[in-house]
Design a protein around this motif. Sequence first.
Motif, mmCIF file in Angstrom:
data_model
loop_
_atom_site.group_PDB
_atom_site.id
_atom_site.type_symbol
_atom_site.label_atom_id
_atom_site.label_comp_id
_atom_site.label_asym_id
_atom_site.label_seq_id
_atom_site.Cartn_x
_atom_site.Cartn_y
_atom_site.Cartn_z
ATOM 1 N N LEU A 139 46.193 11.547 85.443
ATOM 2 C CA LEU A 139 46.958 12.954 85.192
ATOM 3 C C LEU A 139 48.434 12.795 85.635
ATOM 4 C CD1 LEU A 139 45.418 16.382 85.993
ATOM 5 C CD2 LEU A 139 47.910 15.839 86.676
ATOM 6 N N VAL A 140 49.249 13.000 84.712
ATOM 7 C CA VAL A 140 50.789 13.052 84.697
ATOM 8 C C VAL A 140 51.148 14.506 84.661
ATOM 9 C CG1 VAL A 140 53.113 12.385 83.902
ATOM 10 C CG2 VAL A 140 50.975 10.810 83.782
ATOM 11 N N PRO A 141 51.450 15.345 85.693
ATOM 12 C CA PRO A 141 52.145 16.600 85.773
ATOM 13 C C PRO A 141 53.300 16.541 84.662
ATOM 14 C CG PRO A 141 51.716 15.828 87.884
ATOM 15 C CD PRO A 141 51.785 14.594 87.064
ATOM 16 N N ALA A 142 53.545 17.869 84.372
ATOM 17 C CA ALA A 142 54.471 18.216 83.538
ATOM 18 C C ALA A 142 54.981 19.729 83.919
ATOM 19 C CB ALA A 142 54.294 17.982 82.149
ATOM 20 N N SER A 143 56.213 19.816 83.176
ATOM 21 C CA SER A 143 56.817 21.324 83.741
ATOM 22 C C SER A 143 56.572 22.328 82.559
ATOM 23 C CB SER A 143 58.374 21.091 83.848
ATOM 24 O OG SER A 143 58.865 22.570 84.246
ATOM 25 N N GLY A 144 56.519 23.445 82.936
ATOM 26 C CA GLY A 144 56.209 24.491 81.836
ATOM 27 C C GLY A 144 54.811 24.782 81.613
ATOM 28 N N GLN A 145 54.640 25.556 80.418
ATOM 29 C CA GLN A 145 53.208 26.053 80.108
ATOM 30 C C GLN A 145 53.095 26.303 78.741
ATOM 31 O OE1 GLN A 145 52.387 29.243 82.811
ATOM 32 N NE2 GLN A 145 53.419 30.803 81.308
ATOM 33 N N PHE A 146 52.029 26.339 78.154
ATOM 34 C CA PHE A 146 51.496 26.631 76.861
ATOM 35 C C PHE A 146 50.955 28.108 76.725
ATOM 36 C CE2 PHE A 146 48.743 26.990 72.984
ATOM 37 C CZ PHE A 146 49.786 26.436 71.978
ATOM 38 N N THR A 147 51.532 28.856 76.026
ATOM 39 C CA THR A 147 50.929 30.241 75.946
ATOM 40 C C THR A 147 50.148 30.328 74.597
ATOM 41 O OG1 THR A 147 52.636 30.853 77.071
ATOM 42 C CG2 THR A 147 51.354 32.599 75.832
ATOM 43 N N VAL A 148 48.848 30.725 74.981
ATOM 44 C CA VAL A 148 47.889 30.923 73.843
ATOM 45 C C VAL A 148 47.852 32.574 73.360
ATOM 46 C CG1 VAL A 148 45.540 30.683 72.751
ATOM 47 C CG2 VAL A 148 46.347 28.916 74.458
ATOM 48 N N THR A 149 48.147 32.864 72.102
ATOM 49 C CA THR A 149 48.237 33.935 71.383
ATOM 50 C C THR A 149 47.342 34.270 70.207
ATOM 51 O OG1 THR A 149 49.724 34.120 70.210
ATOM 52 C CG2 THR A 149 50.455 34.432 72.597
ATOM 53 N N ALA A 150 46.934 35.317 69.988
ATOM 54 C CA ALA A 150 46.238 35.471 68.680
ATOM 55 C C ALA A 150 46.871 34.813 67.395
ATOM 56 C CB ALA A 150 45.992 36.956 68.468
ATOM 57 N N GLN A 151 48.249 34.590 67.424
ATOM 58 C CA GLN A 151 48.998 33.867 66.292
ATOM 59 C C GLN A 151 48.856 32.353 66.565
ATOM 60 O OE1 GLN A 151 50.132 36.832 67.967
ATOM 61 N NE2 GLN A 151 49.158 37.676 66.391
#
Length: 759
Positions: free
Chosen positions: A35-47
């Motif tokens: 596991l290699v940490p990374a910055s930020g995040q992915f946002t899941v929406t209905a689109q």
Amino acid sequence: MTRLHSLLFVLLVTLSVKAQDVAQRYPLIPYPTSLVPASGQFTVTAQTALVVQDSRFSNEAKQLQTLLESGMGKRLSGMGKGPKIVLQHDASLTNSEGYDLTITPQQVTLKASQPVGMFRAVQTIRQLLPVTIEKPGQALVSLTLPAVQIRDQPAYAWRGMHLDVSRHFYSIDYLQKFIDRLALYKFNKFHLHLTDDQGWRLEIKAYPKLTSEGAWRTFNNQDSVVLKRAVTNPDFDLPKQFIRQKNGQTQYGGFYTQAQMRDLIAYAAARHIEIIPEIDMPGHLTAAIKAYPFLSCTGQEGWGKTFSVPICPCNEPTYTFMETVLSEIIALFPSPYVHIGADEVEKSTWAQSATCQELMKRENIKNVEELQSYFVHRIEKFVQSKGKKLMVWDDALEGGLKPSTAVMYWRSWVKGAPQKAAQNGNDVVMTPVSNLYFDSPPGIRSVENVYNIAVVPEGVTAEQTKQFLGAQANIWTEYIPTENRVDYMAMPRMTALSEVVWTAKKDFPSYQKRLLQHFLRMEQLGIHYRLPDLTGFAEENVFVDKATLRIKKPLDSYILRYTTDGTQPQVNSLELPADLTISKPQTVNVAVFTPSGIRGDVYSLRYQQQAYATPVGGASSVAGLSCLYFKKYFKETKLMKQQKADSSYVINNVVVPKSVNAPSFGVQFRGYMTVPETGVYSFFYTCDDGGILRIADRMVVDNDGNHFPIEKSGQVALQKGAHPFEADFIEGGGGFTLKLKYSLNGSEPMDIPDSWFTH
């Protein structure tokens, strides 16, 4: 930005992420291979678009869609040019269960070579999503996933859980929930113990009385025990839906039809979990013999010296019966394995049978152990003719096994059994009673004990390590009548095992941090798990002038409640203050509650006032403790006083001498313990089976009797100096555990230095 500046920026971001608590940001159990940490995040929406680039992953894509829809209340589109979740085939991933997962702010990419690998990746996504996804009706506008790069595959091929549905019966609905939990924690084997003395749980069309009669019983002695416990704990009450009135009797039981079991097998297969059936034989078959008496050598069921009367391996109708049963089992279950138990067989009726004596003479069988092997070999030949592999418990090694038989090692007191099986060429699954019998009462060290098991024991060659397929925990249900009680016994120990068999490099402190967040997920899933242990106190407490009770909550969302009137804490009991002053002898009952009202274990903390014990003058300065060894079975430690010791030793600490090898024994440790400062000392005494600790002629810990490993604790007020020391320990058979630690002024429990002991 220059290339150098870009690299420096990436390095700074990585260091920033690593500075955060990785266990909290990525609370994964089992932990990935890499596991290699990374910055930020992915946002899941209905689109967000869900893109499946290979149709072989359509089942896993549907499950991911369902998971995300549960979290947001809306389905993802399969279109769009915005952020995407992409499922890709990657033939370079050679492990069928392996996967790669890359999460960036722009895209989530899941790669696998096989559907099972993609399914494991989806479970990792599930654990990275907010816990609210687990409970319908809590939909969010969006969901977030932390950026990360994961490459993952299992350390072992056999990652199993076992459930005994014979002693007590559980609904198909609960078995599906159990399978869902196995899937969440990346297990791949579900060992279903379908038959035993107490009940036959699967329809066999050729022998309908196995379920019309064998699936039901009047209340037995184990039912009586749990009904008594149900008076104070509803988790022990017999489920009303499995109780019926017939022929003027109250009967308890139930069974699964083959159609129900076929649906359950398909449900598990969709989650890439294999169900291994166990039809126990030649012993543990009272339910079958009651329905079909011809199966035993005596024509009736009963009980021998130790175990139930088995079926008769010397009559041909026995083999016709068993082969017919197994034919239906094999036709129903796709698993390559058929488990027949072959454990705990009471062979006295065989020894007394003229038919068996004739068979043994004809086949040159020397003893009843070899007669059991004769039976196992015949059954194995039949099972192999159907294209299946036989599996047994390690008891069956006694009379000899063929290398083709797979062995489950459970008898932890038979130290060399796994090595013997490996030397014989048998595949081995580790299920030692000492750590992996989840019917044993859980305690403060039980999760850690599971986490520290060795899947491959010492003393095997490098080549033989390949024969150790993995490990499995067993839940025998003599005293586990309800689904809630199964939850309590399995969770969280099951999560520790999941990491043992999946993650090559274990890290218990990290696991402990990650586990705290999983308790919140379990609450959302409605799992009646065992809440974390409360620490920082002893059960038997002393104070000189006054004492202060301080207990840290395992999770901020929990509430500590207490009583001092002898009643059990309830959801409306007083909340425990940060500091509770104790100035008089009393008992404080404490329990932790979840926000939903689930109560953890109740701790009864007894307080008594004590003066500091005065040290003795002229104590011997000879190092070590005297140790008396009694080569006998004892139910209680006090019974050793009536016996003459078989051997004596001088030993540095409270440990069993290495030369002790009797299956049952007792030891007495005597001498002095010199403490370096005046204070109230806490002692933590873990015994399997029983023990007593006395210091300064005061009872400190009473952990007596025959039982599984249990830690009990007590305190004693001691002045600086030497004090008389007595510790007794008994082992009744089945493998022992003996540990003694101490604490002063609320410190973490520590080993007692050898230098403290003289005699």
